[in-house]
Design a protein around this motif. Structure first.
Motif, PDB file in Angstrom:
ATOM      1  N   ASP A   1      30.802  47.090  33.895  1.00 56.66           N
ATOM      2  CA  ASP A   1      31.917  47.617  34.695  1.00 56.66           C
ATOM      3  C   ASP A   1      31.663  49.026  35.222  1.00 56.66           C
ATOM      4  O   ASP A   1      32.595  49.735  35.594  1.00 56.66           O
ATOM      5  CB  ASP A   1      33.236  47.557  33.921  1.00 56.66           C
TER       6      ASP A   1
ATOM      7  N   ARG B   1      45.906  37.426  39.539  1.00 52.94           N
ATOM      8  CA  ARG B   1      45.462  38.569  38.733  1.00 52.94           C
ATOM      9  C   ARG B   1      44.620  38.146  37.532  1.00 52.94           C
ATOM     10  O   ARG B   1      44.663  38.760  36.467  1.00 52.94           O
ATOM     11  CB  ARG B   1      46.677  39.394  38.295  1.00 52.94           C
TER      12      ARG B   1
ATOM     13  N   GLU C   1      40.521  36.402  36.611  1.00 54.45           N
ATOM     14  CA  GLU C   1      39.247  35.802  36.986  1.00 54.45           C
ATOM     15  C   GLU C   1      39.062  34.562  36.129  1.00 54.45           C
ATOM     16  O   GLU C   1      39.284  34.607  34.918  1.00 54.45           O
ATOM     17  CB  GLU C   1      38.084  36.764  36.729  1.00 54.45           C
TER      18      GLU C   1
ATOM     19  N   THR D   1      41.682  39.152  32.696  1.00 55.23           N
ATOM     20  CA  THR D   1      42.607  39.840  33.592  1.00 55.23           C
ATOM     21  C   THR D   1      41.817  40.753  34.507  1.00 55.23           C
ATOM     22  O   THR D   1      40.800  41.322  34.115  1.00 55.23           O
ATOM     23  CB  THR D   1      43.625  40.675  32.802  1.00 55.23           C
ATOM     24  N   LYS D   2      42.280  40.899  35.728  1.00 52.90           N
ATOM     25  CA  LYS D   2      41.619  41.749  36.705  1.00 52.90           C
ATOM     26  C   LYS D   2      42.078  43.183  36.521  1.00 52.90           C
ATOM     27  O   LYS D   2      43.254  43.500  36.645  1.00 52.90           O
ATOM     28  CB  LYS D   2      41.954  41.292  38.121  1.00 52.90           C
TER      29      LYS D   2
ATOM     30  N   GLU E   1      42.109  47.117  37.721  1.00 52.00           N
ATOM     31  CA  GLU E   1      41.878  47.971  38.888  1.00 52.00           C
ATOM     32  C   GLU E   1      40.730  48.940  38.604  1.00 52.00           C
ATOM     33  O   GLU E   1      39.897  49.214  39.439  1.00 52.00           O
ATOM     34  CB  GLU E   1      43.157  48.760  39.223  1.00 52.00           C
TER      35      GLU E   1
ATOM     36  N   ASP F   1      37.502  44.530  32.643  1.00 52.99           N
ATOM     37  CA  ASP F   1      38.343  43.346  32.651  1.00 52.99           C
ATOM     38  C   ASP F   1      38.500  42.892  31.201  1.00 52.99           C
ATOM     39  O   ASP F   1      37.576  43.026  30.400  1.00 52.99           O
ATOM     40  CB  ASP F   1      37.693  42.234  33.473  1.00 52.99           C
TER      41      ASP F   1
ATOM     42  N   LYS G   1      31.978  32.907  37.361  1.00 50.58           N
ATOM     43  CA  LYS G   1      33.407  33.212  37.468  1.00 50.58           C
ATOM     44  C   LYS G   1      33.861  32.944  38.891  1.00 50.58           C
ATOM     45  O   LYS G   1      33.076  33.039  39.842  1.00 50.58           O
ATOM     46  CB  LYS G   1      33.689  34.666  37.089  1.00 50.58           C
TER      47      LYS G   1
ATOM     48  N   GLU H   1      37.267  33.630  41.656  1.00 51.20           N
ATOM     49  CA  GLU H   1      38.513  34.327  41.934  1.00 51.20           C
ATOM     50  C   GLU H   1      39.265  33.534  42.998  1.00 51.20           C
ATOM     51  O   GLU H   1      38.659  33.015  43.952  1.00 51.20           O
ATOM     52  CB  GLU H   1      38.238  35.754  42.394  1.00 51.20           C
TER      53      GLU H   1
ATOM     54  N   ASP I   1      36.333  35.748  47.533  1.00 53.75           N
ATOM     55  CA  ASP I   1      35.159  36.452  47.032  1.00 53.75           C
ATOM     56  C   ASP I   1      33.967  35.507  46.897  1.00 53.75           C
ATOM     57  O   ASP I   1      33.992  34.369  47.371  1.00 53.75           O
ATOM     58  CB  ASP I   1      35.474  37.169  45.710  1.00 53.75           C
TER      59      ASP I   1
ATOM     60  N   SER J   1      27.748  37.059  39.886  1.00 55.33           N
ATOM     61  CA  SER J   1      28.885  36.384  39.251  1.00 55.33           C
ATOM     62  C   SER J   1      28.453  35.248  38.324  1.00 55.33           C
ATOM     63  O   SER J   1      29.289  34.597  37.700  1.00 55.33           O
ATOM     64  CB  SER J   1      29.820  35.811  40.326  1.00 55.33           C
TER      65      SER J   1
END
Length: 317
Positions: free
Chosen positions: A49, A100, A102, A148-149, A151, A155, A203, A205, A217, A224
């Motif tokens: 991340d 909201r 993934e 959860t996504k 910001e 995650d 993953k 989205e 995406d 991914s």
């Protein structure tokens, strides 16, 4: 050896006709154009991340073109957002309201699931894991471990039950997301096998527009997804050897070996030119393996200007 930065685009900073919003993600720069989104796939690379300091030449082109390849190949399963690719690094499509979460699906005990398993955990996102697995073994059936996504930051894994109970996604929509996730993964698995690869995990989205669920995406790209080489998989597993894989997991492993896992107080290690070019070559190799076609390097003399002019030409049409 030329500097990787001379062949890469770290970020874009366009002012496009009709532009109403802009967002810079970990890898993509996203421009809102009314009812459409324009995504520029930069050459940034992220792990744990965090966006790493140096861009990877041709990575954005690889991701954008692999994503387009798979979106076109799965459009019969679920509608997707993509409408056009006016430049090797650009995708334009429907602006959707993202769910909201993934949808992460795993067919093998690898990466995060293997690290959790190794410390004795036998549950992942509310799903029980069987005893007796070794790293890189297949699960009895692929498991969906949503996240959860965030910001910013990491995650977070979450169970199906919590997603529904907390109203993050309506139950009917979530059931549909699971169905689409399994169908997309099955198609991706079949396409990978034809190219001598195993789709290990990935993953997806999703978003919604006018009541319709769309894939948004990228899908099945090395950012991914993880891929193993099919040839020799069983033999390597029987001998307890590491699997040969095509993904950015080798970047994560290099970071771990150099003391970085994204934890507080850790510093991202410096990447040599040679290592940056190695990453670039691995991305190109995956493109060629997964699509079965030769990678054609786009002109990198002035990437930002090339992208801008191609986008303007598309908009004028």
């Amino acid at each position: 050896m030329m500097l990787p930065e001379q062949h890469a685009i770290r970020e874009s900073n366009f002012q496009l006709p009709g532009q109403t919003a802009f967002y810079r993600g970990k890898v993509r720069d996203v421009y809102t154009l009314g009812e459409q989104l324009l995504m520029v796939a930069s050459d940034r690379i992220s792990a744990f991340d965090y966006v790493l300091p140096r861009p990877i030449p041709y990575k954005g082109q690889v991701l954008n073109q692999i994503a387009a390849h798979f979106l076109k190949a799965t459009a019969d399963i679920v509608p997707n957002w993509l409408q056009a690719t006016p430049d090797p690094n650009v995708a334009i499509g429907h602006a959707c309201e993202p769910f909201r979460v993934e949808m992460v699906i795993r067919a093998y005990l690898v990466g995060h699931s293997a690290r959790v398993y190794a410390i004795g955990e036998r549950s992942l996102c509310g799903i029980s894991l069987p005893e007796g697995l070794r790293e890189n073994d297949p699960f009895p059936t692929p498991i969906i471990t949503p996240a959860t996504k965030a910001e910013e930051g990491h995650d977070e894994g979450i169970s199906r039950e919590d997603i529904i109970a907390k109203g993050i996604v309506a139950e009917a929509d979530y059931i549909q997301l699971e169905t689409y996730t399994r169908a997309l993964f099955q198609r991706g698995t079949e396409m990978a096998a034809k190219q001598g690869l195993i789709l290990v995990d990935t993953k997806y989205e999703f978003g919604k527009k006018d009541g319709q669920i769309y894939v948004i995406d990228e899908i099945h790209t090395p950012d991914s997804s993880r891929y193993f080489y099919l040839e020799g998989y069983a033999e390597r597993q029987a001998k307890g050897e590491r699997q040969k894989q095509l993904s950015k997991e080798f970047v994560r492993e290099w970071l771990i070996e150099n003391g970085f896992q994204g934890k507080p107080g850790q510093t991202i290690p410096a990447m040599s030119d040679e290592f940056v070019w190695e990453i670039s070559n691995r991305y190109i190799e995956l493109y060629e393996r997964i699509t079965g076609t030769a990678f054609v390097k786009a002109d990198t003399a002035n990437i930002a200007e090339r992208i801008y002019q191609n986008v303007l030409a598309w908009m004028e049409k």
